[in-house]
Design a protein around this motif. Structure first.
Motif, PDB file in Angstrom:
ATOM      1  N   TRP A 412       0.801  -1.233   0.000  1.00 39.64           N
ATOM      2  CA  TRP A 412       0.000   0.000   0.000  1.00 39.64           C
ATOM      3  C   TRP A 412       0.829   1.276   0.000  1.00 39.64           C
ATOM      4  O   TRP A 412       0.269   2.367  -0.082  1.00 39.64           O
ATOM      5  CB  TRP A 412      -0.992  -0.016   1.173  1.00 39.64           C
ATOM      6  CG  TRP A 412      -2.200  -0.847   0.856  1.00 39.64           C
ATOM      7  CD1 TRP A 412      -3.184  -0.541  -0.054  1.00 39.64           C
ATOM      8  CD2 TRP A 412      -2.556  -2.118   1.401  1.00 39.64           C
ATOM      9  NE1 TRP A 412      -4.126  -1.553  -0.100  1.00 39.64           N
ATOM     10  CE2 TRP A 412      -3.773  -2.532   0.793  1.00 39.64           C
ATOM     11  CE3 TRP A 412      -1.982  -2.951   2.359  1.00 39.64           C
ATOM     12  CZ2 TRP A 412      -4.403  -3.736   1.097  1.00 39.64           C
ATOM     13  CZ3 TRP A 412      -2.605  -4.151   2.665  1.00 39.64           C
ATOM     14  CH2 TRP A 412      -3.811  -4.533   2.034  1.00 39.64           C
ATOM     15  N   LYS A 415      -0.030   3.636  -2.731  1.00 38.40           N
ATOM     16  CA  LYS A 415      -1.306   4.325  -2.525  1.00 38.40           C
ATOM     17  C   LYS A 415      -1.134   5.441  -1.512  1.00 38.40           C
ATOM     18  O   LYS A 415      -1.618   6.560  -1.701  1.00 38.40           O
ATOM     19  CB  LYS A 415      -2.342   3.294  -2.065  1.00 38.40           C
ATOM     20  CG  LYS A 415      -3.723   3.803  -1.786  1.00 38.40           C
ATOM     21  CD  LYS A 415      -4.312   4.667  -2.890  1.00 38.40           C
ATOM     22  CE  LYS A 415      -4.527   3.953  -4.208  1.00 38.40           C
ATOM     23  NZ  LYS A 415      -5.046   4.856  -5.255  1.00 38.40           N
ATOM     24  N   ASN A 500      -2.473   5.693 -10.173  1.00 35.82           N
ATOM     25  CA  ASN A 500      -3.591   5.330  -9.302  1.00 35.82           C
ATOM     26  C   ASN A 500      -3.562   3.876  -8.879  1.00 35.82           C
ATOM     27  O   ASN A 500      -3.885   3.538  -7.760  1.00 35.82           O
ATOM     28  CB  ASN A 500      -4.917   5.579 -10.005  1.00 35.82           C
ATOM     29  CG  ASN A 500      -5.090   7.033 -10.345  1.00 35.82           C
ATOM     30  OD1 ASN A 500      -4.449   7.885  -9.728  1.00 35.82           O
ATOM     31  ND2 ASN A 500      -5.924   7.323 -11.324  1.00 35.82           N
ATOM     32  N   ASN A 501      -3.187   3.013  -9.818  1.00 33.73           N
ATOM     33  CA  ASN A 501      -3.388   1.589  -9.565  1.00 33.73           C
ATOM     34  C   ASN A 501      -2.234   0.762 -10.118  1.00 33.73           C
ATOM     35  O   ASN A 501      -2.401  -0.005 -11.060  1.00 33.73           O
ATOM     36  CB  ASN A 501      -4.725   1.177 -10.217  1.00 33.73           C
ATOM     37  CG  ASN A 501      -5.168  -0.209  -9.772  1.00 33.73           C
ATOM     38  OD1 ASN A 501      -4.471  -0.893  -9.032  1.00 33.73           O
ATOM     39  ND2 ASN A 501      -6.329  -0.620 -10.260  1.00 33.73           N
ATOM     40  N   TRP A 503      -0.758  -1.887  -9.232  1.00 38.83           N
ATOM     41  CA  TRP A 503      -0.840  -3.353  -9.223  1.00 38.83           C
ATOM     42  C   TRP A 503      -2.035  -3.851 -10.026  1.00 38.83           C
ATOM     43  O   TRP A 503      -2.311  -5.035 -10.052  1.00 38.83           O
ATOM     44  CB  TRP A 503      -0.971  -3.895  -7.799  1.00 38.83           C
ATOM     45  CG  TRP A 503      -0.039  -3.350  -6.757  1.00 38.83           C
ATOM     46  CD1 TRP A 503      -0.394  -2.838  -5.550  1.00 38.83           C
ATOM     47  CD2 TRP A 503       1.394  -3.296  -6.788  1.00 38.83           C
ATOM     48  NE1 TRP A 503       0.708  -2.460  -4.834  1.00 38.83           N
ATOM     49  CE2 TRP A 503       1.823  -2.726  -5.576  1.00 38.83           C
ATOM     50  CE3 TRP A 503       2.366  -3.652  -7.739  1.00 38.83           C
ATOM     51  CZ2 TRP A 503       3.166  -2.505  -5.279  1.00 38.83           C
ATOM     52  CZ3 TRP A 503       3.700  -3.431  -7.441  1.00 38.83           C
ATOM     53  CH2 TRP A 503       4.079  -2.872  -6.226  1.00 38.83           C
ATOM     54  N   LYS A 504      -2.817  -2.949 -10.598  1.00 41.57           N
ATOM     55  CA  LYS A 504      -4.044  -3.336 -11.296  1.00 41.57           C
ATOM     56  C   LYS A 504      -4.948  -4.162 -10.378  1.00 41.57           C
ATOM     57  O   LYS A 504      -5.373  -5.268 -10.699  1.00 41.57           O
ATOM     58  CB  LYS A 504      -3.741  -4.153 -12.555  1.00 41.57           C
ATOM     59  CG  LYS A 504      -2.755  -3.464 -13.482  1.00 41.57           C
ATOM     60  CD  LYS A 504      -3.466  -2.920 -14.697  1.00 41.57           C
ATOM     61  CE  LYS A 504      -2.482  -2.249 -15.651  1.00 41.57           C
ATOM     62  NZ  LYS A 504      -1.892  -1.023 -15.088  1.00 41.57           N
ATOM     63  N   TRP A 510      -7.999   1.476  -4.790  1.00 46.22           N
ATOM     64  CA  TRP A 510      -7.179   1.696  -5.982  1.00 46.22           C
ATOM     65  C   TRP A 510      -7.928   2.467  -7.061  1.00 46.22           C
ATOM     66  O   TRP A 510      -7.381   2.751  -8.118  1.00 46.22           O
ATOM     67  CB  TRP A 510      -6.677   0.363  -6.540  1.00 46.22           C
ATOM     68  CG  TRP A 510      -5.866  -0.379  -5.523  1.00 46.22           C
ATOM     69  CD1 TRP A 510      -6.281  -1.421  -4.752  1.00 46.22           C
ATOM     70  CD2 TRP A 510      -4.513  -0.104  -5.132  1.00 46.22           C
ATOM     71  NE1 TRP A 510      -5.277  -1.820  -3.905  1.00 46.22           N
ATOM     72  CE2 TRP A 510      -4.173  -1.031  -4.117  1.00 46.22           C
ATOM     73  CE3 TRP A 510      -3.546   0.836  -5.540  1.00 46.22           C
ATOM     74  CZ2 TRP A 510      -2.926  -1.047  -3.503  1.00 46.22           C
ATOM     75  CZ3 TRP A 510      -2.302   0.812  -4.928  1.00 46.22           C
ATOM     76  CH2 TRP A 510      -1.993  -0.112  -3.916  1.00 46.22           C
ATOM     77  N   MET A 511      -9.193   2.753  -6.828  1.00 43.45           N
ATOM     78  CA  MET A 511      -9.997   3.437  -7.832  1.00 43.45           C
ATOM     79  C   MET A 511     -10.066   4.935  -7.572  1.00 43.45           C
ATOM     80  O   MET A 511     -10.991   5.609  -7.985  1.00 43.45           O
ATOM     81  CB  MET A 511     -11.428   2.865  -7.845  1.00 43.45           C
ATOM     82  CG  MET A 511     -11.496   1.364  -8.019  1.00 43.45           C
ATOM     83  SD  MET A 511     -10.852   0.821  -9.606  1.00 43.45           S
ATOM     84  CE  MET A 511     -10.389  -0.864  -9.230  1.00 43.45           C
ATOM     85  N   SER A 514      -3.566   8.458  -6.097  1.00 44.95           N
ATOM     86  CA  SER A 514      -2.559   8.102  -5.087  1.00 44.95           C
ATOM     87  C   SER A 514      -1.689   9.320  -4.808  1.00 44.95           C
ATOM     88  O   SER A 514      -1.028   9.760  -5.724  1.00 44.95           O
ATOM     89  CB  SER A 514      -1.629   6.995  -5.572  1.00 44.95           C
ATOM     90  OG  SER A 514      -2.329   5.898  -6.040  1.00 44.95           O
TER      91      SER A 514
END
Ligand code: HEM
Ligand SMILES: [Cu+2]
Length: 559
Positions: A412, A415, A500-501, A503-504, A510-511, A514
């Motif tokens: 994390w 994030k 933003n994401n 690691w997919k 994650w939506m 970050s």
């Protein structure tokens, strides 16, 4: 179920570093993300202190004689080491740190239910920690983190009283936090997010918070009575006045056995988030993992007297506690097999987060197995109060909790900070931790079986060789934190942008950007799928595609 979770629109303007100015972290902020990071940084500093104390303990034990510190100081060192590690690192980092940061984001809420209460819960921790450590100036408590009377009533009073006050403050903080988590998870989920589509970390936090609420007040009661015995001459637990020290043990373990699960459940939850993302597979057995957390909480409350097999507990009662304890291995085993099923045949991304996650699973299995051994009365009677117990508890608490917390930090960090950590340093950190940890604690099993008692500064020279090995392991373990600290500080300031994401992943945190903006989401998050549908659409790395497909699905008709 549709294919991805998504929030519309993803905010784009917030991913500049420093979006939350640095000084906010030193204020009475009510933002759950700031509080989460305050918890993580503060407790990590206490972890370093606890580690320094452990290093001093092991330095004393490098040789059979008492040569590094006095016997009294040795007692204080391992007492405060254990207290710091449990009450100032693992409990608050797992619940307060990760719980605060992740729960509202994962359920699509703007903040915790009671943001001010949240800040109060955090701000009890630094003073309690400083209080505890300052007791070294007056002769810190030295009767173990269990503080059993009559021993705890006989040693230095000031240190013992400070220990009690500090643990009471930390307990209060944890109760306030638990109330907040329960209300937040029950009341503030996105419309459409039923309990069975909630991320597994939230299930784990719910289970852990229930335990905190039911058991911590009992510890508080025991400690308040103990302080009366200590300061006011009452005799609740003091046998010289007719009190019963065994009652203290019951009350203490009614909290402290569940405390093991308070420490480990959030980590279980984190592992259930991390493994599917990096193995690119749906979690194996969602409901089994979710409900086993609740089963563990319930069973965790009725096994406390397995710590008292040698305290004169009658045989029929020992049988009860032995059987109940062994039954806990069932829901725990369910989780282990679900994680293995998740990894099985997955497309593993062997990065630091997954390495620590898999390190967690393997080390925790060793701790769990020695736990089942200790649960059986005939074995426990033999190895009670030996290094076998020390080995077991460190495989659970260090191999379990600490490895898991590190996995969470690697997962994390992008994030939380908007920056990527350096993978090479991360892998170096993992390898050193893994080697140092096993070198420190594996030999302790053998030492314990051979009869080396715990909580002593001096031991039979026949144990010298293995003890030296343990101490060398400790130095490796201590050094292993350096690559992590360097990595975290350097990457936070200048690491590559994370996006933003990175690691997919499919869970809601994650939506958003970050780091996420104040109030977490710019628009209203919309839920269109189960959080673990990795690879379901295409059986490959089709997440991008899934997300774009579901974007079409997700445009809401109205608010
Ligand atoms: C987060 C990690 C850790 C936790 C949660 C933890 C926890 C504990 C606890 C609860 C005890 C008390 C055992 C008892 O007397 O009942 C203890 C004692 C001890 N710990 Fe740790 N510990 C951690 C890390 C370490 C590390 C890194 C070392 C390094 C060697 C270490 C070495 C020891 C030693 C030697 C004792 C004394 C055992 C005795 O004499 O009874 N611990 N620890
Ligand atoms: Cu226990």
């Amino acid at each position: 179920m549709a294919q991805a979770q998504l929030q519309v629109p993803i905010p784009q303007v917030h991913h500049e570093h420093g979006e939350t100015p640095w000084w906010t972290y030193f204020t009475f902020s009510t933002d759950h993300k700031v509080i989460g990071i305050q918890y993580l940084v503060t407790t990590f500093i206490f972890y370093l202190v606890g580690g320094a104390l452990a290093t001093a303990v092991r330095t004393e034990l490098a040789t059979p004689d008492v040569d590094f510190v006095s016997r009294e100081l040795y007692n204080s060192l391992f007492t405060i080491h254990a207290t710091v590690m449990i009450f100032l690192w693992i409990v608050p980092a797992g619940t307060g740190g990760f719980g605060n940061y992740l729960v509202p984001l994962m359920i699509g809420a703007r903040d915790m239910a009671f943001p001010k209460l949240n800040a109060i819960a955090f701000w009890l921790i630094p003073p309690a920690g400083i209080l505890l450590l300052s007791s070294f100036f007056v002769g810190a408590a030295g009767s173990g983190w269990t503080s059993y009377p009559p021993l705890s009533l006989m040693n230095g009073k000031a240190g013992e009283l400070i220990w009690i006050l500090s643990v009471l403050l930390l307990g209060t903080s944890s109760i306030l936090g638990a109330i907040n988590f329960i209300v937040t998870i029950v009341k503030m989920r996105l419309p459409g997010m039923g309990f069975n589509s909630m991320p597994l970390f939230c299930w784990a936090m719910l289970a852990a918070s229930g335990l905190v609420l039911l058991s911590t007040p009992v510890l508080a009661g025991a400690l308040i009575l103990l302080s009366f015995d200590l300061m006011a001459g009452t005799a609740f637990f003091n046998p010289t006045g007719g009190g019963d020290p065994i009652v203290y043990q019951h009350m203490f373990w009614f909290y402290s056995h569940p405390a093991v699960y308070i420490m480990i459940l959030p980590v279980f939850g984190m592992i259930s988030e991390i493994l599917p993302v990096h193995a690119r597979k749906p979690i194996f057995g969602y409901k089994a993992i979710a409900y086993s957390s609740i089963a563990i909480s319930f069973l965790g409350l009725i096994v406390w007297a397995h710590h008292m097999f040698t305290s004169g507990t009658p045989d029929w009662l020992r049988m009860f506690f032995m059987i109940m304890t062994m039954i806990i291995a069932v829901p725990t085993g369910i989780k282990i097999f679900s994680w293995l099923g998740t990894l099985w045949g997955g497309k593993l991304r062997l990065n630091s987060a997954l390495l620590f996650g898999m390190g967690f699973v393997s080390m925790f299995v060793i701790g769990g197995l020695s736990g089942v051994m200790l649960a059986s009365v005939p074995i426990d009677v033999h190895v009670h109060d030996t290094y076998f117990v020390v080995a077991h508890l460190h495989y659970v608490l260090f191999g379990g909790s600490v490895f898991g917390l590190y996995a969470g930090l690697y997962h994390w960090f992008p994030k939380m900070t908007g920056r990527m950590l350096n993978e090479k340093l991360g892998i170096l950190h993992f390898v050193m931790t893994f080697i140092g940890f096993n070198l420190t604690f594996l030999p302790m099993h053998k030492l314990g079986l051979a009869g080396m008692p715990r909580r002593v500064a001096e031991y039979d020279p026949k144990f010298a060789a293995l003890n030296l090995l343990c101490t060398i392991g400790t130095y490796i373990l201590a050094t292993s934190t350096i690559p992590f600290i360097v990595n975290a500080i350097w990457s936070w300031i200048a690491g590559p942008k994370a996006g933003n994401n990175p690691w997919k992943a499919l869970t809601l945190e994650w939506m958003t950007s970050s780091p996420p903006p104040v109030e977490n989401f710019d628009g209203d998050p919309v839920l269109v799928c189960h959080p673990y549908d990795y690879g379901v659409a295409t059986r490959t790395e089709g997440v991008e595609e899934m997300i774009s497909k579901s974007r079409r699905l997700a445009i809401p008709d109205g608010p």
